[in-house]
Motif scaffolding. Structure first.
Motif, PDB file in Angstrom:
ATOM      1  N   ASN A   1     -21.596 -18.293 -21.323  1.00 31.43           N
ATOM      2  CA  ASN A   1     -20.417 -18.597 -20.689  1.00 31.43           C
ATOM      3  C   ASN A   1     -20.520 -18.474 -19.161  1.00 31.43           C
ATOM      4  O   ASN A   1     -20.413 -17.640 -18.412  1.00 31.43           O
ATOM      5  CB  ASN A   1     -19.304 -17.802 -21.023  1.00 31.43           C
ATOM      6  N   TYR A   2     -21.122 -19.520 -18.338  1.00 34.24           N
ATOM      7  CA  TYR A   2     -21.279 -19.681 -17.063  1.00 34.24           C
ATOM      8  C   TYR A   2     -20.245 -20.206 -16.210  1.00 34.24           C
ATOM      9  O   TYR A   2     -20.425 -20.332 -15.032  1.00 34.24           O
ATOM     10  CB  TYR A   2     -22.788 -20.344 -16.815  1.00 34.24           C
ATOM     11  N   GLN A   3     -19.085 -20.641 -16.834  1.00 36.11           N
ATOM     12  CA  GLN A   3     -18.198 -21.469 -16.055  1.00 36.11           C
ATOM     13  C   GLN A   3     -17.811 -20.954 -14.803  1.00 36.11           C
ATOM     14  O   GLN A   3     -17.453 -21.684 -13.737  1.00 36.11           O
ATOM     15  CB  GLN A   3     -17.139 -21.942 -16.802  1.00 36.11           C
ATOM     16  N   LYS A   4     -17.388 -19.625 -14.905  1.00 35.99           N
ATOM     17  CA  LYS A   4     -16.794 -18.908 -13.586  1.00 35.99           C
ATOM     18  C   LYS A   4     -17.828 -18.027 -12.877  1.00 35.99           C
ATOM     19  O   LYS A   4     -17.538 -17.156 -12.019  1.00 35.99           O
ATOM     20  CB  LYS A   4     -15.547 -18.212 -14.013  1.00 35.99           C
ATOM     21  N   MET A   5     -19.200 -18.523 -13.118  1.00 33.47           N
ATOM     22  CA  MET A   5     -20.174 -17.424 -12.655  1.00 33.47           C
ATOM     23  C   MET A   5     -21.052 -17.964 -11.598  1.00 33.47           C
ATOM     24  O   MET A   5     -21.362 -19.228 -11.594  1.00 33.47           O
ATOM     25  CB  MET A   5     -21.070 -17.044 -13.701  1.00 33.47           C
ATOM     26  N   SER A   6     -21.139 -17.628 -10.304  1.00 38.34           N
ATOM     27  CA  SER A   6     -21.901 -18.346  -9.240  1.00 38.34           C
ATOM     28  C   SER A   6     -23.137 -18.137  -9.785  1.00 38.34           C
ATOM     29  O   SER A   6     -23.877 -17.470 -10.100  1.00 38.34           O
ATOM     30  CB  SER A   6     -21.499 -17.513  -8.111  1.00 38.34           C
ATOM     31  N   PRO A   7     -24.088 -19.208  -9.115  1.00 40.23           N
ATOM     32  CA  PRO A   7     -25.481 -19.094  -9.139  1.00 40.23           C
ATOM     33  C   PRO A   7     -26.147 -18.017  -8.821  1.00 40.23           C
ATOM     34  O   PRO A   7     -27.135 -17.678  -9.268  1.00 40.23           O
ATOM     35  CB  PRO A   7     -25.839 -20.300  -8.338  1.00 40.23           C
ATOM     36  N   ARG A   8     -25.789 -17.436  -7.711  1.00 44.71           N
ATOM     37  CA  ARG A   8     -26.189 -16.154  -7.212  1.00 44.71           C
ATOM     38  C   ARG A   8     -26.368 -14.990  -8.341  1.00 44.71           C
ATOM     39  O   ARG A   8     -27.137 -14.288  -8.450  1.00 44.71           O
ATOM     40  CB  ARG A   8     -25.637 -15.434  -6.035  1.00 44.71           C
ATOM     41  N   THR A   9     -24.906 -14.909  -8.969  1.00 43.65           N
ATOM     42  CA  THR A   9     -24.753 -13.933 -10.013  1.00 43.65           C
ATOM     43  C   THR A   9     -25.469 -14.201 -11.298  1.00 43.65           C
ATOM     44  O   THR A   9     -26.330 -13.288 -11.540  1.00 43.65           O
ATOM     45  CB  THR A   9     -23.287 -13.903 -10.269  1.00 43.65           C
ATOM     46  N   ARG A  10     -25.662 -15.418 -11.514  1.00 42.14           N
ATOM     47  CA  ARG A  10     -26.560 -15.889 -12.684  1.00 42.14           C
ATOM     48  C   ARG A  10     -28.202 -15.246 -12.480  1.00 42.14           C
ATOM     49  O   ARG A  10     -28.812 -14.748 -13.388  1.00 42.14           O
ATOM     50  CB  ARG A  10     -26.534 -17.347 -13.178  1.00 42.14           C
ATOM     51  N   ALA A  11     -28.563 -15.700 -11.194  1.00 42.78           N
ATOM     52  CA  ALA A  11     -30.033 -15.182 -10.901  1.00 42.78           C
ATOM     53  C   ALA A  11     -30.089 -13.571 -10.838  1.00 42.78           C
ATOM     54  O   ALA A  11     -31.239 -12.995 -11.159  1.00 42.78           O
ATOM     55  CB  ALA A  11     -30.174 -16.025  -9.413  1.00 42.78           C
ATOM     56  N   LEU A  12     -29.224 -12.844 -10.455  1.00 42.30           N
ATOM     57  CA  LEU A  12     -29.123 -11.532 -10.269  1.00 42.30           C
ATOM     58  C   LEU A  12     -29.419 -11.051 -11.607  1.00 42.30           C
ATOM     59  O   LEU A  12     -30.231 -10.084 -12.069  1.00 42.30           O
ATOM     60  CB  LEU A  12     -27.937 -10.968  -9.623  1.00 42.30           C
ATOM     61  N   ILE A  13     -28.484 -11.489 -12.593  1.00 41.73           N
ATOM     62  CA  ILE A  13     -28.495 -10.996 -13.946  1.00 41.73           C
ATOM     63  C   ILE A  13     -29.920 -11.400 -14.690  1.00 41.73           C
ATOM     64  O   ILE A  13     -30.383 -10.640 -15.377  1.00 41.73           O
ATOM     65  CB  ILE A  13     -27.375 -11.544 -14.766  1.00 41.73           C
ATOM     66  N   ALA A  14     -30.271 -12.616 -14.257  1.00 41.46           N
ATOM     67  CA  ALA A  14     -31.545 -13.239 -14.939  1.00 41.46           C
ATOM     68  C   ALA A  14     -32.847 -12.189 -14.758  1.00 41.46           C
ATOM     69  O   ALA A  14     -33.385 -11.905 -15.400  1.00 41.46           O
ATOM     70  CB  ALA A  14     -31.705 -14.565 -14.589  1.00 41.46           C
ATOM     71  N   GLU A  15     -32.873 -11.907 -13.446  1.00 38.30           N
ATOM     72  CA  GLU A  15     -33.826 -11.035 -12.798  1.00 38.30           C
ATOM     73  C   GLU A  15     -33.898  -9.656 -13.461  1.00 38.30           C
ATOM     74  O   GLU A  15     -34.694  -9.028 -13.663  1.00 38.30           O
ATOM     75  CB  GLU A  15     -33.753 -10.995 -11.333  1.00 38.30           C
ATOM     76  N   SER A  16     -32.406  -9.253 -13.429  1.00 34.37           N
ATOM     77  CA  SER A  16     -32.305  -7.810 -13.903  1.00 34.37           C
ATOM     78  C   SER A  16     -32.779  -7.580 -15.739  1.00 34.37           C
ATOM     79  O   SER A  16     -33.490  -6.949 -16.063  1.00 34.37           O
ATOM     80  CB  SER A  16     -30.789  -7.291 -13.896  1.00 34.37           C
ATOM     81  N   VAL A  17     -32.370  -8.840 -16.277  1.00 35.91           N
ATOM     82  CA  VAL A  17     -32.852  -8.973 -17.694  1.00 35.91           C
ATOM     83  C   VAL A  17     -34.339  -9.095 -17.786  1.00 35.91           C
ATOM     84  O   VAL A  17     -34.818  -8.096 -18.844  1.00 35.91           O
ATOM     85  CB  VAL A  17     -32.072 -10.335 -18.403  1.00 35.91           C
ATOM     86  N   LYS A  18     -34.804  -9.754 -17.277  1.00 34.78           N
ATOM     87  CA  LYS A  18     -36.439  -9.792 -17.241  1.00 34.78           C
ATOM     88  C   LYS A  18     -37.099  -8.479 -16.628  1.00 34.78           C
ATOM     89  O   LYS A  18     -38.000  -8.114 -17.354  1.00 34.78           O
ATOM     90  CB  LYS A  18     -36.885 -11.086 -16.349  1.00 34.78           C
ATOM     91  N   ARG A  19     -36.651  -8.023 -15.746  1.00 33.56           N
ATOM     92  CA  ARG A  19     -37.197  -6.623 -15.072  1.00 33.56           C
ATOM     93  C   ARG A  19     -37.023  -5.611 -15.982  1.00 33.56           C
ATOM     94  O   ARG A  19     -38.030  -4.724 -16.272  1.00 33.56           O
ATOM     95  CB  ARG A  19     -36.675  -6.244 -13.849  1.00 33.56           C
ATOM     96  N   LEU A  20     -35.930  -5.416 -16.717  1.00 30.58           N
ATOM     97  CA  LEU A  20     -35.859  -4.405 -17.640  1.00 30.58           C
ATOM     98  C   LEU A  20     -36.188  -4.731 -18.961  1.00 30.58           C
ATOM     99  O   LEU A  20     -36.076  -3.732 -20.002  1.00 30.58           O
ATOM    100  CB  LEU A  20     -34.207  -4.182 -17.547  1.00 30.58           C
ATOM    101  N   GLU A  21     -36.582  -6.055 -19.377  1.00 40.56           N
ATOM    102  CA  GLU A  21     -37.010  -6.224 -20.630  1.00 40.56           C
ATOM    103  C   GLU A  21     -36.087  -6.207 -21.801  1.00 40.56           C
ATOM    104  O   GLU A  21     -36.147  -5.579 -22.707  1.00 40.56           O
ATOM    105  CB  GLU A  21     -38.110  -5.711 -21.024  1.00 40.56           C
ATOM    106  N   TYR A  22     -34.847  -6.640 -21.297  1.00 39.26           N
ATOM    107  CA  TYR A  22     -33.564  -6.351 -22.050  1.00 39.26           C
ATOM    108  C   TYR A  22     -33.504  -7.457 -23.055  1.00 39.26           C
ATOM    109  O   TYR A  22     -33.677  -8.636 -22.790  1.00 39.26           O
ATOM    110  CB  TYR A  22     -32.281  -6.246 -21.272  1.00 39.26           C
ATOM    111  N   HIS A  23     -33.349  -7.299 -24.614  1.00 40.38           N
ATOM    112  CA  HIS A  23     -33.120  -8.145 -25.331  1.00 40.38           C
ATOM    113  C   HIS A  23     -31.822  -7.745 -26.310  1.00 40.38           C
ATOM    114  O   HIS A  23     -31.687  -6.705 -26.931  1.00 40.38           O
ATOM    115  CB  HIS A  23     -34.406  -7.875 -26.541  1.00 40.38           C
ATOM    116  N   PRO A  24     -30.720  -8.723 -26.152  1.00 47.75           N
ATOM    117  CA  PRO A  24     -29.552  -8.343 -26.813  1.00 47.75           C
ATOM    118  C   PRO A  24     -29.689  -8.226 -28.329  1.00 47.75           C
ATOM    119  O   PRO A  24     -30.613  -9.188 -28.816  1.00 47.75           O
ATOM    120  CB  PRO A  24     -28.853  -9.569 -26.156  1.00 47.75           C
TER     121      PRO A  24
END
Length: 344
Positions: free
Chosen positions: A27-50
Motif C-alpha cells: 500500500n504505497y499510495q500515501k508513501m513518499s519515494p524516500r520513505t519507501r527507499a528507507l524501508i526497503a534498505e532497512s528490510v534488506k539490511r536486517l534480512e527481515y522476512h515477514p
C-alpha cells in the motif's frame, strides 16, 4: 541476534510500525519515494522476512491467483500462463495453475478446490458454454476473468479477454476470395464444448457466403490422421477451382502437412495453406505458412491486469464487490503473410 521483527525495521528506518506494515502489504499510495527507499534498505539490511501467514490473515488475502486452462499440453496454455505470471509475480502474487483437460467435471472440481484455497481471484479458459458452471465464483464474490473462450450466456458484468477471431477470419476470407480461391476448406479439432475455433469457423463461413465461394468445415477426431488423409484426397477430387486448406489450430497444421507430403500435394501449387497459431514453427517449412497469429502472452497480461483492477476495487469498497471493475477486452489477430498462398 534473533530474527528481525517489524518493529526492528520501523526503528531502523525511523518510521512507524504502521508505515512498515503498509509497505510490506504493497500500500504505497500515501508513501513518499524516500520513505519507501528507507524501508526497503532497512528490510534488506536486517534480512527481515515477514510472516506470510500473519500478513495474509491481516489482509484476508492469500496473494494466490487461480488459473484454469483447457489443455495444459497446448503451447497456447503455456504462453497464456507466461503472460499472466509475468504480470502478477512482480506484484507479489503466486499463480496456481490447474488443467481442466477440456472436461466440465474436472473444471468444476478445480473451481471448488481453488475456492477452498481462498484464492484472491480466478482466471479461467472455460470448458463449458454455460456460465452457470461459474456461479460459485460469483457467489463467493471473487474477482473473475474469462479468457480466450466466451460462454454463450456470459453476464455483462463479467470480464472477458479474447481475440477478434471472427473478424480476422472474415477479413482473411475476403482476401482469399480476391486471390481467386473458389473453395475454402476449414479443418478443426475441438476438444471441449466451447472453443475459440467456433468463432473462426463462423468468420470463414460468413465470408464464403458473401463472396459466393464453396465452404467446407471438417471436424477431426484426435490423432485421426488416416481419416484426415482420406478427407484431403476426397475433397480435392470433388471440388472445382483453386482450393485453400485452413488449420484452425497450430498442432493440427503439422498433421495436415504430413498428409500433404504422403499424398504428394504441394502448396501453393496444388492447394493454398493457412494456419492459426503455430508461433512461427512453420517458417521452416518450404517458404513458410501464411499465419493468423494470436498473442497468448498479451491475452494473459490483459487478463491479469483486469483481475488486479478487480482485486483493488474490492479493497477500496468491499461492499460493492469486484465486478464494477470488469472489462471486455478484444485483442487483434495478426496476419503473417507467407508464400503458401498463390500470389503472396
Amino acid at each position: 541476534m534473533g530474527r528481525a521483527t517489524i518493529s526492528d525495521v520501523a526503528r531502523e528506518a525511523g518510521v512507524s510500525v504502521t508505515t512498515v506494515s503498509r509497505y510490506i502489504n504493497g500500500n504505497y499510495q500515501k508513501m513518499s519515494p524516500r520513505t519507501r527507499a528507507l524501508i526497503a534498505e532497512s528490510v534488506k539490511r536486517l534480512e527481515y522476512h515477514p510472516s506470510a501467514s500473519a500478513r495474509r490473515m491481516r489482509q484476508q488475502e492469500t496473494h494466490v491467483i487461480g488459473l484454469i486452462v483447457g489443455d495444459i499440453s497446448n503451447v497456447f496454455s503455456s504462453l497464456l500462463f507466461k503472460g499472466i505470471y509475468r504480470q502478477l509475480q512482480p506484484a507479489g502474487y503466486d499463480v496456481m495453475l490447474m488443467n481442466a483437460d477440456n472436461s466440465v467435471i474436472q473444471e468444476h472440481d478445480q473451481i471448488n478446490r481453488l475456492l477452498s484455497q481462498q484464492v484472491d481471484g480466478l482466471i479461467v479458459q472455460p470448458s463449458t458454454k454455460h456460465f452457470v458452471a461459474y456461479q460459485s465464483i460469483v457467489q463467493a464474490k471473487k474477482p473473475l476473468v474469462m479468457v480466450d473462450r466466451e460462454p454463450e450466456d456470459l453476464p455483462e458484468d463479467i470480464s472477458m479477454v479474447t481475440a477478434n477471431n471472427e473478424v480476422s477470419c472474415k477479413r482473411l476470407g475476403d482476401h482469399l476470395a480476391r486471390l481467386g480461391y473458389s473453395n475454402i476448406v476449414v479443418f478443426s479439432r475441438i476438444g471441449s464444448e466451447i472453443s475459440a475455433q467456433t468463432r473462426r469457423i463462423e468468420g470463414f463461413r460468413d465470408s464464403a457466403a458473401r463472396n459466393d465461394k464453396l465452404f467446407l468445415h471438417v471436424e477431426l477426431n484426435q490423432h485421426d490422421n488416416a481419416g484426415l488423409k482420406q478427407t484431403i484426397a476426397t475433397s480435392l477430387k470433388h471440388v472445382k477451382g483453386p482450393t485453400v486448406f485452413i488449420s484452425l489450430m497450430g498442432p493440427l497444421l503439422f498433421d495436415i502437412l504430413a498428409c500433404l507430403r504422403e499424398l504428394n500435394i504441394q502448396f501453393p501449387k496444388d492447394v493454398g495453406l493457412v494456419s492459426f497459431d503455430d508461433w512461427r514453427w512453420s517458417q521452416y517449412v518450404a517458404d513458410g505458412i501464411y499465419l493468423l497469429e494470436q498473442n497468448p502472452q498479451e491475452l494473459g497480461r490483459a487478463a491479469a491486469c483486469n483481475l488486479m483492477e478487480q482485486v483493488n476495487a474490492t479493497r477500496q469498497v468491499p461492499a460493492l464487490g469486484p465486478y464494477r471493475a470488469s472489462k471486455r477486452i478484444t485483442l487483434d489477430v495478426r496476419s503473417v503473410p507467407a508464400r503458401s498462398l498463390r500470389d503472396e
